[in-house]
Write an enzyme that holds these catalytic residues in place. Structure first.
Site, PDB file in Angstrom:
ATOM      1  N   HIS A 153       0.837  -1.206   0.000  1.00  0.00           N
ATOM      2  CA  HIS A 153       0.000   0.000   0.000  1.00  0.00           C
ATOM      3  C   HIS A 153       0.872   1.256   0.000  1.00  0.00           C
ATOM      4  O   HIS A 153       0.688   2.153  -0.831  1.00  0.00           O
ATOM      5  CB  HIS A 153      -0.923  -0.038   1.230  1.00  0.00           C
ATOM      6  CG  HIS A 153      -1.724   1.201   1.476  1.00  0.00           C
ATOM      7  ND1 HIS A 153      -3.087   1.255   1.309  1.00  0.00           N
ATOM      8  CD2 HIS A 153      -1.360   2.436   1.902  1.00  0.00           C
ATOM      9  CE1 HIS A 153      -3.526   2.470   1.608  1.00  0.00           C
ATOM     10  NE2 HIS A 153      -2.490   3.204   1.973  1.00  0.00           N
ATOM     11  N   GLU A 154       1.843   1.317   0.906  1.00  0.00           N
ATOM     12  CA  GLU A 154       2.700   2.509   0.975  1.00  0.00           C
ATOM     13  C   GLU A 154       3.498   2.671  -0.313  1.00  0.00           C
ATOM     14  O   GLU A 154       3.713   3.794  -0.781  1.00  0.00           O
ATOM     15  CB  GLU A 154       3.630   2.439   2.188  1.00  0.00           C
ATOM     16  CG  GLU A 154       2.916   2.404   3.547  1.00  0.00           C
ATOM     17  CD  GLU A 154       1.908   3.537   3.756  1.00  0.00           C
ATOM     18  OE1 GLU A 154       2.038   4.586   3.095  1.00  0.00           O
ATOM     19  OE2 GLU A 154       0.973   3.347   4.562  1.00  0.00           O
ATOM     20  N   HIS A 157       1.501   4.329  -2.968  1.00  0.00           N
ATOM     21  CA  HIS A 157       1.585   5.794  -2.836  1.00  0.00           C
ATOM     22  C   HIS A 157       2.872   6.287  -3.487  1.00  0.00           C
ATOM     23  O   HIS A 157       2.859   7.201  -4.309  1.00  0.00           O
ATOM     24  CB  HIS A 157       1.596   6.213  -1.365  1.00  0.00           C
ATOM     25  CG  HIS A 157       0.268   6.147  -0.684  1.00  0.00           C
ATOM     26  ND1 HIS A 157      -0.896   6.578  -1.263  1.00  0.00           N
ATOM     27  CD2 HIS A 157      -0.077   5.725   0.565  1.00  0.00           C
ATOM     28  CE1 HIS A 157      -1.901   6.413  -0.416  1.00  0.00           C
ATOM     29  NE2 HIS A 157      -1.430   5.890   0.705  1.00  0.00           N
ATOM     30  N   HIS A 163      -5.513   7.479  -2.389  1.00  0.00           N
ATOM     31  CA  HIS A 163      -6.506   6.519  -1.909  1.00  0.00           C
ATOM     32  C   HIS A 163      -7.682   6.420  -2.871  1.00  0.00           C
ATOM     33  O   HIS A 163      -8.043   7.401  -3.528  1.00  0.00           O
ATOM     34  CB  HIS A 163      -6.997   6.933  -0.513  1.00  0.00           C
ATOM     35  CG  HIS A 163      -5.948   6.745   0.519  1.00  0.00           C
ATOM     36  ND1 HIS A 163      -5.582   7.705   1.422  1.00  0.00           N
ATOM     37  CD2 HIS A 163      -5.157   5.677   0.769  1.00  0.00           C
ATOM     38  CE1 HIS A 163      -4.618   7.252   2.185  1.00  0.00           C
ATOM     39  NE2 HIS A 163      -4.333   6.029   1.815  1.00  0.00           N
ATOM     40  N   TYR A 212     -10.006   3.004   2.139  1.00  0.00           N
ATOM     41  CA  TYR A 212     -10.165   3.010   3.599  1.00  0.00           C
ATOM     42  C   TYR A 212     -11.198   1.995   4.050  1.00  0.00           C
ATOM     43  O   TYR A 212     -12.067   1.582   3.286  1.00  0.00           O
ATOM     44  CB  TYR A 212     -10.667   4.385   4.065  1.00  0.00           C
ATOM     45  CG  TYR A 212      -9.621   5.444   4.222  1.00  0.00           C
ATOM     46  CD1 TYR A 212      -8.271   5.185   4.058  1.00  0.00           C
ATOM     47  CD2 TYR A 212     -10.008   6.745   4.560  1.00  0.00           C
ATOM     48  CE1 TYR A 212      -7.335   6.200   4.218  1.00  0.00           C
ATOM     49  CE2 TYR A 212      -9.085   7.752   4.721  1.00  0.00           C
ATOM     50  CZ  TYR A 212      -7.741   7.474   4.544  1.00  0.00           C
ATOM     51  OH  TYR A 212      -6.839   8.470   4.708  1.00  0.00           O
TER      52      TYR A 212
HETATM   53 ZN   LIG Z   1      -2.527   5.181   2.285  1.00  0.00          ZN
END
Ligand SMILES: [Zn+2]
Ligand SMILES: *[C@@H]1O[C@H](CO)[C@@H](O)[C@H](O)[C@H]1NC(C)=O
Ligand SMILES: *[C@@H]1O[C@H](CO)[C@@H](O)[C@H](O)[C@H]1NC(C)=O
Ligand SMILES: *[C@@H]1O[C@H](CO)[C@@H](O)[C@H](O)[C@H]1NC(C)=O
Ligand SMILES: [Ca+2]
Length: 610
Positions: A153-154, A157, A163, A212
């Protein structure tokens, strides 16, 4: 801090003798990783001191955007693993890199100088900047971030992704309840317009690794801040198993990936072209492209049967003994010098039937004809689908081949079947625990039920095992969870091994059995052994014959267990292909990370001065 839980184990499974799983009758000590269990979504970073927008995106020096190609990386991406990181995080970072290489063309290399790189550090929480800042940038993995999917996930980015719920069209798909968001944190639900970020012409993805969870940044534990317009997806948003199918599509679009780096070949035999595999006309038997009949064996689990589609089959109840058929792959060009051939097979004929895996390699003249026999599988009384892994070590062009051999046609009432082949340039798992009849186990077990795996061995020779609690103590809004826990077991090499076994990383993976490896969202967790003690003052990872308990099933000593009550949601187990054919398949590795203890290198000072 971890809390100690003692479970007096009682054999409660009705009909447990029919399972191929040895059930322990021992008292088992399980030390759950409470911190990780409670963490929920670790990348929310409520207490982070670094200024963050949107939970885990550090405010970059200037404006940047996914649309702006100036922030795209060149591959391989240089990285530095600073020594502030937990050893377990370092191991998990390398696992995340491998997932990128398996599913995309994103590649990474150790830093060797230059002004652009990702520096992994342990700071406050898990966060990253978006895109290549071209100045060298930090990606923080704080406590609880040492998890493959969190690092994926990071890194998404860092590669340029925001997101999912910040898309300009998100209000068509989710409701954001700003009045339920902790005051001052409303900016975490920012929406960006389409001049700033692009959806790369893909639909809104509830299953994205970049979405999220329903309760993110909420004031009240029982009131969500995000709900999905299609209610079923409330249980899906915020998954952190692995990349979703669309995460991979977007990543590969953004970086113009034509093919993944470490995936050499795969075939589910769903099409008559059988992925370019070939048979020799001179064989005296034949592999037949066969359509399975659904539902005659196994139990219905979300409609997923291994026999529901096509597979390759050679009957062994006709012809004469030693007749055989060879099914051969096209020529493949390896980039690394190690590979893992994974496939499913079923042998329903005589115990004399054989399935032989061959390699045919470049003999040095450019001709692919040098033969090597890799492994022979024999028929037995177990007529179920089984998973197999055959490690290959080849650095020249090659083909792999399956030879089905009729053993004793008079004694056979079936044949040999193969399906779902995956050839990757990765290591095969050290251990595979195939748990049959999983839906039956879930139905008939309760919170006290613990299943113990056989003893396995690591590459170095350490004995180990895992335990599964079908119904762990952990529950959330989606329902119950299945827990997994790792322990050491005494074994034949203990005299020559190092004790305690320190700085080894145990990784447990519950396999998503989707035939397409790029779509698999397997659930993986890792822990690294250290000098901790058990509450009764024993060295946790010491020789199990010294600190463990005797288990008559393996005739070995098993040490105390560590793991996760929150390993996998029951909701997910029923949703994806984790229980195809009603088998749960668990991989376990135990690897030495000693070489990662010191990895930090300074960034090039000359470059930094520029
Ligand atoms: Zn994130
Ligand atoms: C699975 O369960 C069914 C019915 O409960 C039983 O007949 C079968 O033998 C079991 N299979 C295995 C592999 O345990
Ligand atoms: C949270 O919401 C529930 C349900 O609306 C309510 O009963 C409870 O009082 C709320 N708790 C707090 C701390 O506001
Ligand atoms: C991908 O290809 C497009 C069109 O050829 C090009 O404009 C873009 O710069 C490429 N992106 C990368 C990251 O190479
Ligand atoms: Ca198939």
């Amino acid at each position: 801090m971890s809390t100690v839980r003692l479970f007096l184990f009682v054999t409660l499974l009705a009909g447990s003798r029919t399972y191929a799983i040895p059930l322990t009758s021992q008292q088992t000590d399980i030390y759950a990783d409470e911190q990780n269990d409670k963490m929920g979504n670790p990348y929310l970073n409520l207490g982070a001191k670094t200024p963050l927008i949107e939970g885990d995106i550090a405010i970059p020096a200037g404006r940047n955007a996914l649309i702006n190609t100036a922030f795209r990386w060149k591959f391989p991406i240089p990285y530095i693993l600073t020594d502030s990181l937990d050893l377990n995080a370092k191991g998990a970072i390398l696992q995340a890199f491998e997932m990128y290489r398996l599913k995309s063309c994103v590649d990474f290399k150790s830093y060797e100088g230059g002004k652009t790189y990702i520096k992994f550090e342990k700071k406050d929480g898990c966060w990253s900047m978006v895109g290549d800042q071209q100045t060298g940038q930090t990606l923080s993995l704080g406590d609880g971030c040492d998890h493959k999917a969190v690092i994926e996930h990071e890194l998404l980015h860092a590669l340029g992704f925001y997101h999912e719920q910040s898309r300009s069209d998100r209000d068509d798909y989710v409701d954001i309840w700003l009045d339920q968001v902790l005051p001052g944190l409303e900016h975490n639900f920012n929406k960006y317009d389409d001049s700033f970020i692009t959806d790369l012409n893909t639909p809104y993805d509830y299953e994205s690794l970049m979405h999220y969870r329903p309760y993110s940044f909420n004031k009240n534990d029982s009131i969500p801040t995000i709900t999905t317009k299609i209610p079923e997806f409330n249980n899906i948003i915020g998954q952190y198993l692995d990349f979703s199918a669309l995460d991979i599509v977007r990543l590969n679009k953004m970086y113009n990936c034509s093919s993944p780096l470490t995936l050499l070949d795969q075939c589910a035999f769903e099409y008559i072209s059988i992925c370019g595999m070939i048979q020799s006309p001179s064989d005296d038997a034949k592999w037949v492209h066969t359509l399975g009949s659904m539902g005659t064996e196994g139990r219905p689990v979300a409609g997923r049967y291994r026999d529901a589609g096509y597979f390759m089959h050679i009957s062994t109840n006709e012809g004469t003994a030693e007749q055989s058929a060879v099914l051969e792959s096209r020529i493949l060009y390896p980039k690394r010098s190690f590979q893992c051939l994974q496939f499913f097979y079923k042998m329903t004929g005589s115990p004399q039937d054989r399935l032989v895996v061959w390699m045919k390699m470049d003999d040095g003249t450019g001709e692919v004809r040098k033969l090597r026999k890799m492994h022979t599988f024999w028929g037995d009384e177990d007529h179920n689908w089984k998973i197999a892994h055959v490690p290959l070590e080849v650095a020249v062009k090659f083909r792999y081949a399956f030879q089905g051999v009729r053993g004793d046609p008079a004694q056979s009432r079936g044949g040999i079947s193969i399906d779902d082949i995956t050839l990757t340039e990765t290591r095969c798992p050290a251990a595979v625990w195939q748990i049959r009849n999983f839906s039956h186990i879930l139905e008939t077990s309760d919170h006290n039920t613990i299943l113990t795996s056989p003893r396995f061995y690591s590459n170095e020779g350490y004995g180990f095992g895992v335990t599964m609690r079908p119904h762990s103590d952990y529950v959330d809004y989606t329902g119950g969870f299945t827990g997994f826990f790792f322990h050491l077991a005494s074994g034949e090499n203990d005299g020559t091994l190092q004790w305690p076994a320190l700085n080894r990383q145990a990784t447990i993976t519950v396999m998503d059995q989707d035939p397409d490896v790029k779509l698999r969202m397997s659930s993986a967790r890792s822990l690294t052994t250290d000098i901790r003690q058990t509450p009764d003052g024993k060295v946790f990872w010491d020789n199990p014959s010294k600190v463990g308990k005797y288990d008559p099933n393996c005739q070995c000593y098993r040490g105390a267990s560590r793991g996760w009550h929150s390993f996998i949601k029951h909701y997910d187990l029923h949703r994806r292909s984790y229980t195809k054919n009603d088998d749960l398949i668990v991989f376990v590795d135990f690897e030495d990370l000693t070489s990662l203890i010191k990895t930090e290198v300074p960034a090039d000072p000359q470059e930094r001065l520029q």
